[in-house]
Motif scaffolding. Sequence first.
Motif, PDB file in Angstrom:
ATOM      1  N   TYR A  86      -9.773  -7.686  -2.270  1.00 27.74           N
ATOM      2  CA  TYR A  86      -8.710  -7.018  -3.010  1.00 27.74           C
ATOM      3  C   TYR A  86      -7.397  -7.771  -2.826  1.00 27.74           C
ATOM      4  CZ  TYR A  86     -11.944  -3.042  -3.029  1.00 27.74           C
ATOM      5  OH  TYR A  86     -13.040  -2.233  -3.190  1.00 27.74           O
ATOM      6  N   ASP A  87      -6.640  -7.858  -3.920  1.00 31.15           N
ATOM      7  CA  ASP A  87      -5.256  -8.317  -3.874  1.00 31.15           C
ATOM      8  C   ASP A  87      -4.392  -7.094  -4.161  1.00 31.15           C
ATOM      9  OD1 ASP A  87      -2.916  -9.812  -3.871  1.00 31.15           O
ATOM     10  OD2 ASP A  87      -3.092 -10.311  -5.997  1.00 31.15           O
ATOM     11  N   GLY A  88      -3.864  -6.479  -3.123  1.00 32.93           N
ATOM     12  CA  GLY A  88      -3.234  -5.185  -3.278  1.00 32.93           C
ATOM     13  C   GLY A  88      -4.298  -4.146  -3.571  1.00 32.93           C
ATOM     14  N   GLN A  89      -4.182  -3.445  -4.700  1.00 34.88           N
ATOM     15  CA  GLN A  89      -5.174  -2.460  -5.119  1.00 34.88           C
ATOM     16  C   GLN A  89      -6.156  -3.034  -6.133  1.00 34.88           C
ATOM     17  OE1 GLN A  89      -5.379   0.553  -3.707  1.00 34.88           O
ATOM     18  NE2 GLN A  89      -3.619   0.005  -2.426  1.00 34.88           N
ATOM     19  N   LEU A  90      -5.981  -4.292  -6.524  1.00 37.68           N
ATOM     20  CA  LEU A  90      -6.808  -4.907  -7.567  1.00 37.68           C
ATOM     21  C   LEU A  90      -7.974  -5.666  -6.946  1.00 37.68           C
ATOM     22  CD1 LEU A  90      -7.217  -5.643 -10.575  1.00 37.68           C
ATOM     23  CD2 LEU A  90      -5.765  -7.654 -10.151  1.00 37.68           C
ATOM     24  N   GLU A  91      -9.169  -5.367  -7.415  1.00 33.84           N
ATOM     25  CA  GLU A  91     -10.349  -6.116  -6.967  1.00 33.84           C
ATOM     26  C   GLU A  91     -10.357  -7.479  -7.642  1.00 33.84           C
ATOM     27  OE1 GLU A  91     -15.151  -6.014  -7.676  1.00 33.84           O
ATOM     28  OE2 GLU A  91     -14.164  -4.099  -7.233  1.00 33.84           O
ATOM     29  N   VAL A  92     -10.432  -8.553  -6.857  1.00 32.78           N
ATOM     30  CA  VAL A  92     -10.366  -9.907  -7.398  1.00 32.78           C
ATOM     31  C   VAL A  92     -11.646 -10.691  -7.192  1.00 32.78           C
ATOM     32  CG1 VAL A  92      -7.859 -10.064  -7.209  1.00 32.78           C
ATOM     33  CG2 VAL A  92      -9.287 -10.717  -5.255  1.00 32.78           C
ATOM     34  N   ALA A  93     -12.542 -10.241  -6.336  1.00 35.91           N
ATOM     35  CA  ALA A  93     -13.794 -10.969  -6.102  1.00 35.91           C
ATOM     36  C   ALA A  93     -14.822 -10.014  -5.501  1.00 35.91           C
ATOM     37  CB  ALA A  93     -13.571 -12.159  -5.174  1.00 35.91           C
ATOM     38  N   ARG A  94     -16.073 -10.290  -5.824  1.00 32.32           N
ATOM     39  CA  ARG A  94     -17.194  -9.528  -5.263  1.00 32.32           C
ATOM     40  C   ARG A  94     -18.354 -10.493  -5.064  1.00 32.32           C
ATOM     41  NH1 ARG A  94     -18.804  -3.945  -5.235  1.00 32.32           N
ATOM     42  NH2 ARG A  94     -16.788  -3.480  -6.229  1.00 32.32           N
ATOM     43  N   HIS A  95     -18.835 -10.589  -3.838  1.00 35.11           N
ATOM     44  CA  HIS A  95     -19.897 -11.529  -3.492  1.00 35.11           C
ATOM     45  C   HIS A  95     -21.045 -10.805  -2.788  1.00 35.11           C
ATOM     46  CE1 HIS A  95     -17.573 -15.201  -4.353  1.00 35.11           C
ATOM     47  NE2 HIS A  95     -16.534 -14.577  -3.805  1.00 35.11           N
ATOM     48  N   GLU A  96     -22.233 -11.343  -2.962  1.00 40.95           N
ATOM     49  CA  GLU A  96     -23.349 -10.923  -2.127  1.00 40.95           C
ATOM     50  C   GLU A  96     -23.111 -11.448  -0.712  1.00 40.95           C
ATOM     51  OE1 GLU A  96     -28.228 -11.468  -1.844  1.00 40.95           O
ATOM     52  OE2 GLU A  96     -27.095 -12.274  -3.545  1.00 40.95           O
ATOM     53  N   ARG A  97     -23.336 -10.604   0.276  1.00 35.55           N
ATOM     54  CA  ARG A  97     -23.033 -10.985   1.648  1.00 35.55           C
ATOM     55  C   ARG A  97     -23.995 -12.057   2.145  1.00 35.55           C
ATOM     56  NH1 ARG A  97     -22.560  -6.970   6.957  1.00 35.55           N
ATOM     57  NH2 ARG A  97     -22.255  -8.620   8.495  1.00 35.55           N
ATOM     58  N   LEU A  98     -23.446 -13.044   2.826  1.00 36.60           N
ATOM     59  CA  LEU A  98     -24.249 -14.090   3.450  1.00 36.60           C
ATOM     60  C   LEU A  98     -24.693 -13.631   4.831  1.00 36.60           C
ATOM     61  CD1 LEU A  98     -22.032 -17.129   2.434  1.00 36.60           C
ATOM     62  CD2 LEU A  98     -24.314 -16.622   1.557  1.00 36.60           C
ATOM     63  N   ILE A  99     -25.959 -13.825   5.128  1.00 37.37           N
ATOM     64  CA  ILE A  99     -26.510 -13.371   6.397  1.00 37.37           C
ATOM     65  C   ILE A  99     -26.463 -14.468   7.458  1.00 37.37           C
ATOM     66  CG2 ILE A  99     -28.516 -12.372   7.531  1.00 37.37           C
ATOM     67  CD1 ILE A  99     -27.109 -10.566   5.498  1.00 37.37           C
ATOM     68  N   ALA A 100     -26.876 -15.674   7.085  1.00 33.63           N
ATOM     69  CA  ALA A 100     -26.853 -16.792   8.041  1.00 33.63           C
ATOM     70  C   ALA A 100     -25.421 -17.234   8.305  1.00 33.63           C
ATOM     71  CB  ALA A 100     -27.694 -17.944   7.512  1.00 33.63           C
ATOM     72  N   LYS A 101     -25.234 -18.052   9.324  1.00 32.86           N
ATOM     73  CA  LYS A 101     -23.903 -18.514   9.709  1.00 32.86           C
ATOM     74  C   LYS A 101     -23.598 -19.874   9.084  1.00 32.86           C
ATOM     75  CE  LYS A 101     -23.828 -16.131  14.187  1.00 32.86           C
ATOM     76  NZ  LYS A 101     -23.640 -16.282  15.651  1.00 32.86           N
ATOM     77  N   GLY A 102     -22.298 -20.118   8.884  1.00 33.11           N
ATOM     78  CA  GLY A 102     -21.849 -21.419   8.403  1.00 33.11           C
ATOM     79  C   GLY A 102     -22.162 -21.699   6.953  1.00 33.11           C
ATOM     80  N   GLN A 103     -22.327 -20.671   6.113  1.00 35.37           N
ATOM     81  CA  GLN A 103     -22.620 -20.874   4.709  1.00 35.37           C
ATOM     82  C   GLN A 103     -21.404 -20.560   3.854  1.00 35.37           C
ATOM     83  OE1 GLN A 103     -26.097 -18.405   3.971  1.00 35.37           O
ATOM     84  NE2 GLN A 103     -27.477 -20.099   4.458  1.00 35.37           N
ATOM     85  N   ALA A 104     -21.512 -20.862   2.560  1.00 37.29           N
ATOM     86  CA  ALA A 104     -20.403 -20.620   1.632  1.00 37.29           C
ATOM     87  C   ALA A 104     -20.958 -20.034   0.344  1.00 37.29           C
ATOM     88  CB  ALA A 104     -19.644 -21.911   1.341  1.00 37.29           C
ATOM     89  N   ARG A 105     -20.233 -19.061  -0.182  1.00 35.10           N
ATOM     90  CA  ARG A 105     -20.580 -18.450  -1.460  1.00 35.10           C
ATOM     91  C   ARG A 105     -19.413 -18.683  -2.402  1.00 35.10           C
ATOM     92  NH1 ARG A 105     -25.492 -16.471  -2.593  1.00 35.10           N
ATOM     93  NH2 ARG A 105     -25.478 -14.933  -0.900  1.00 35.10           N
ATOM     94  N   LEU A 106     -19.618 -19.534  -3.422  1.00 34.07           N
ATOM     95  CA  LEU A 106     -18.538 -19.938  -4.311  1.00 34.07           C
ATOM     96  C   LEU A 106     -18.851 -19.504  -5.738  1.00 34.07           C
ATOM     97  CD1 LEU A 106     -17.986 -23.572  -2.982  1.00 34.07           C
ATOM     98  CD2 LEU A 106     -17.017 -21.433  -2.124  1.00 34.07           C
ATOM     99  N   ASP A 107     -17.848 -18.908  -6.384  1.00 34.53           N
ATOM    100  CA  ASP A 107     -17.983 -18.466  -7.768  1.00 34.53           C
ATOM    101  C   ASP A 107     -17.267 -19.476  -8.655  1.00 34.53           C
ATOM    102  OD1 ASP A 107     -18.000 -17.206 -10.226  1.00 34.53           O
ATOM    103  OD2 ASP A 107     -17.593 -15.222  -9.411  1.00 34.53           O
ATOM    104  N   LEU A 108     -18.003 -20.071  -9.605  1.00 30.35           N
ATOM    105  CA  LEU A 108     -17.429 -21.098 -10.467  1.00 30.35           C
ATOM    106  C   LEU A 108     -16.234 -20.573 -11.250  1.00 30.35           C
ATOM    107  CD1 LEU A 108     -17.608 -23.947 -11.660  1.00 30.35           C
ATOM    108  CD2 LEU A 108     -19.254 -23.066 -13.332  1.00 30.35           C
ATOM    109  N   ASP A 109     -16.272 -19.313 -11.638  1.00 30.74           N
ATOM    110  CA  ASP A 109     -15.180 -18.738 -12.422  1.00 30.74           C
ATOM    111  C   ASP A 109     -13.847 -18.764 -11.665  1.00 30.74           C
ATOM    112  OD1 ASP A 109     -14.368 -17.005 -14.865  1.00 30.74           O
ATOM    113  OD2 ASP A 109     -13.687 -15.831 -13.143  1.00 30.74           O
TER     114      ASP A 109
END
Length: 264
Positions: A86-109
């Motif tokens: 959230y940025d203030g009250q506005l939702e700006v991103a939603r990701h599936e949670r990563l379980i393993a360590k040291g990973q990255a979840r990137l949204d092209l948009d």
Amino acid sequence: MIEQWDEEDERRRIGSRPRPVSEYFAVERPLLQPLPDEPFETGRLFSLRVDRFSQISVRTNRYSVPVRLIGRTVRAMLHASELVVYDGQLEVARHERLIAKGQARLDLDHYLEALVRKPGAFPGATALEQARSAGKFTPVHDAWWQAAKAAHGERDGTRALIEVLLMGRHVSHEHLVAGLVSALRAGALTADTVALEARKAAEADEVADSVPTKPDRTNVTSLTERRLAQLPPDTRPPPSVAAYDQLLRARQPADRPAIQGEMP
């Protein structure tokens, strides 16, 4: 499994009591307080600063946010299966949670505004590879991209594709893909053409949803025919352009001698 454990526990007797747990609970149930009206938040809240790569770090893993938030502090709510930013009250991103360590979840948009200014970074972007793996960047996107690069060059063709991807914020994924297919078939390799074809696909779906279908119907009614069917009959005479014939130029004689210096 939990429901099975609950049923087994209801049949359990505590010590030497004569009745099972379920009967004692039936007596206690009317005495319990009602459930709260407001939902109880079970996630864990983090206050994080967005780094120069437009990412935040949550429990050893990294997640992307829109590039406009670089350098700002955002709130991240970590749930069992997803992360919401959230940025203030506005939702700006939603990701599936990563379980393993040291990973990255990137949204092209999240990176499109930066990539449209630097299209050379698009082909090797990690976010692009993740979009391909997730099925968001389809073979149709690739085919249109290759054709656009062949027609406009590497830089301009890639920028045209990024402009198409920016449309995905206002057009559904399936309609955007349909627009890419139609534009590619027609050889129209511009973002404006894709937007027009995507809008046509969306309108066609709206008409199909609004008109009841019959089992024995095989023909397709066009949007234009449907609109014209709702208009009253036109009794006006057909238009004529005879009055404009006087504006036509008089032909020059073919044997007119050429003037010196005049183009042949």
